[in-house]
Scaffold this motif. Structure first.
Motif, PDB file in Angstrom:
ATOM      1  N   VAL A  86       0.792  -1.168  -0.122  1.00 37.70           N
ATOM      2  CA  VAL A  86      -0.105  -0.013   0.068  1.00 37.70           C
ATOM      3  C   VAL A  86       0.836   1.161   0.070  1.00 37.70           C
ATOM      4  CG1 VAL A  86      -2.036  -1.055   1.107  1.00 37.70           C
ATOM      5  CG2 VAL A  86      -0.086  -0.069   2.599  1.00 37.70           C
ATOM      6  N   SER A  87       2.047   1.136   0.179  1.00 32.88           N
ATOM      7  CA  SER A  87       3.075   2.275  -0.218  1.00 32.88           C
ATOM      8  C   SER A  87       3.465   2.259  -1.381  1.00 32.88           C
ATOM      9  CB  SER A  87       4.150   1.943   0.921  1.00 32.88           C
ATOM     10  OG  SER A  87       5.469   2.865   0.446  1.00 32.88           O
ATOM     11  N   ASN A 101       6.646  -7.711 -11.587  1.00 27.91           N
ATOM     12  CA  ASN A 101       5.077  -7.506 -11.232  1.00 27.91           C
ATOM     13  C   ASN A 101       4.933  -7.207  -9.784  1.00 27.91           C
ATOM     14  OD1 ASN A 101       2.432  -7.620 -11.250  1.00 27.91           O
ATOM     15  ND2 ASN A 101       1.981  -9.528 -11.514  1.00 27.91           N
ATOM     16  N   ALA A 102       5.016  -5.715  -9.831  1.00 27.47           N
ATOM     17  CA  ALA A 102       4.576  -4.973  -8.495  1.00 27.47           C
ATOM     18  C   ALA A 102       3.710  -4.173  -8.542  1.00 27.47           C
ATOM     19  CB  ALA A 102       6.015  -4.380  -7.898  1.00 27.47           C
ATOM     20  N   SER A 103       2.608  -4.066  -7.933  1.00 22.68           N
ATOM     21  CA  SER A 103       1.327  -3.339  -7.867  1.00 22.68           C
ATOM     22  C   SER A 103       1.229  -2.637  -6.446  1.00 22.68           C
ATOM     23  CB  SER A 103       0.215  -4.306  -8.118  1.00 22.68           C
ATOM     24  OG  SER A 103      -0.903  -3.640  -8.034  1.00 22.68           O
ATOM     25  N   ASP A 109      -8.051  -5.860  -1.489  1.00 27.36           N
ATOM     26  CA  ASP A 109      -8.285  -5.716  -3.120  1.00 27.36           C
ATOM     27  C   ASP A 109      -7.918  -6.636  -4.249  1.00 27.36           C
ATOM     28  OD1 ASP A 109     -10.047  -3.232  -2.325  1.00 27.36           O
ATOM     29  OD2 ASP A 109      -8.245  -2.043  -2.472  1.00 27.36           O
ATOM     30  N   GLU A 110      -7.181  -7.325  -3.532  1.00 28.74           N
ATOM     31  CA  GLU A 110      -6.572  -8.533  -4.471  1.00 28.74           C
ATOM     32  C   GLU A 110      -7.762  -9.357  -5.003  1.00 28.74           C
ATOM     33  OE1 GLU A 110      -4.508  -9.929  -7.082  1.00 28.74           O
ATOM     34  OE2 GLU A 110      -3.113  -8.767  -5.959  1.00 28.74           O
ATOM     35  N   HIS A 139     -10.779 -13.681   3.154  1.00 29.86           N
ATOM     36  CA  HIS A 139     -10.497 -13.040   1.882  1.00 29.86           C
ATOM     37  C   HIS A 139      -9.163 -13.931   1.363  1.00 29.86           C
ATOM     38  CE1 HIS A 139      -9.859 -10.514  -1.523  1.00 29.86           C
ATOM     39  NE2 HIS A 139      -8.722 -10.148  -1.030  1.00 29.86           N
ATOM     40  N   LEU A 140      -8.051 -14.160   2.344  1.00 26.53           N
ATOM     41  CA  LEU A 140      -6.945 -14.961   1.934  1.00 26.53           C
ATOM     42  C   LEU A 140      -7.294 -16.306   1.282  1.00 26.53           C
ATOM     43  CD1 LEU A 140      -4.510 -13.755   4.881  1.00 26.53           C
ATOM     44  CD2 LEU A 140      -4.258 -13.038   2.275  1.00 26.53           C
ATOM     45  N   LYS A 141      -8.099 -16.743   2.109  1.00 26.24           N
ATOM     46  CA  LYS A 141      -8.672 -18.000   1.800  1.00 26.24           C
ATOM     47  C   LYS A 141      -9.367 -18.254   0.102  1.00 26.24           C
ATOM     48  CE  LYS A 141     -11.832 -21.823   3.341  1.00 26.24           C
ATOM     49  NZ  LYS A 141     -12.838 -22.480   4.294  1.00 26.24           N
ATOM     50  N   SER A 142      -9.898 -17.098   0.021  1.00 27.30           N
ATOM     51  CA  SER A 142     -10.717 -16.892  -1.545  1.00 27.30           C
ATOM     52  C   SER A 142      -9.577 -16.885  -2.705  1.00 27.30           C
ATOM     53  CB  SER A 142     -11.592 -15.976  -1.505  1.00 27.30           C
ATOM     54  OG  SER A 142     -10.954 -14.514  -1.508  1.00 27.30           O
ATOM     55  N   LEU A 143      -8.151 -16.471  -2.158  1.00 25.48           N
ATOM     56  CA  LEU A 143      -7.323 -16.254  -3.172  1.00 25.48           C
ATOM     57  C   LEU A 143      -6.379 -17.594  -3.455  1.00 25.48           C
ATOM     58  CD1 LEU A 143      -5.978 -12.567  -1.874  1.00 25.48           C
ATOM     59  CD2 LEU A 143      -7.797 -12.982  -3.795  1.00 25.48           C
TER      60      LEU A 143
END
Length: 231
Positions: A86-87, A101-103, A109-110, A139-143
């Motif tokens: 987030v920085s 690949n850095a975002s 929001d991932e 949320h992490l589980k969903s990814l």
């Protein structure tokens, strides 16, 4: 919001190094975070970090990538890595160091899916509060791809409440003892006060079970820290 952390990383990367980041919490005094430490190579990383990087497989998401040291190592090993933070300054430094690949993305929001999600340097910190932990874990589980894993580290900071007689001075009416007010400053500028969460392993295990995730203790460090694998 001021990107004090990102400014510090950019200064160090560009050779404009004069002072380190200073951190403090509601239960600890000022402490320096050496900027050089954030740019360390694999050989200078802790055994917990090295173990996590050894276990990483497949398509990897590096959450809170900082200066990109973990991502760079895994990318050089041939893994497909996405680094997020987030920085804005941190993402810029990560890109300049060669991570493909850095975002600038918050974990919530991932939307892509991964074989390994890496949360290091007290990865539970991003949960902020114990009450929010199940939401983040869901949320992490969903990814996660099928057979995917989350590699996360933290520290049981109960020792910080120990008095000289071996007792503990925790306020039993306060929130979970691992929830800390965290302040970061650099070159006289202060970042907004944030909440940072340190989770003991058993509490993390309970939170994982509550959202249908398994959690195993992979390794313990030298100072109340540990690495866990969630799947």
């Amino acid at each position: 919001m001021k990107d004090i952390f990102g400014k510090a990383l950019l200064d160090y990367f560009s050779g404009d190094f004069t002072v380190n980041i200073v951190t403090s919490t509601n239960i600890s005094d000022d402490d320096e975070l050496p900027l050089a430490y954030l740019f360390r190579e694999y050989k200078d990383m802790s055994k917990l970090e090295q173990k996590a990087l050894h276990l990483a497989k497949g398509k990897v998401l590096d959450v809170g990538c900082g200066a990109g040291s973990h991502s760079l190592y895994l990318q050089n090993k041939g893994l497909d890595v996405k680094a997020i933070d987030v920085s804005e300054g941190a993402v810029e430094v990560t890109q300049k160091r060669g991570v493909k690949n850095a975002s600038l993305t918050s974990i919530l929001d991932e939307t892509e899916t991964f074989d390994t999600i890496l949360l290091m340097m007290n990865g539970t910190g991003i949960f902020q509060e114990l009450s929010k932990t199940p939401h983040y874990l869901k949320h992490l589980k969903s990814l996660l791809n099928p057979d995917g894993q989350i590699l996360i580290d933290s520290t049981d900071i109960k020792y910080m409440y120990e008095d000289d007689d071996g007792g503990y001075w925790q306020d039993m009416h306060a929130n979970y003892y691992g929830e800390l007010d965290y302040l970061l400053s650099y070159k006289g500028e202060e970042a907004p006060l944030t909440t940072w969460l340190y989770l003991d392993f058993n509490t993390l295990l309970t939170a994982c079970k509550s959202v249908g995730l398994n959690c195993e203790l992979v390794m313990e460090g030298e100072h109340y820290d540990y690495l866990a694998r969630i799947f």
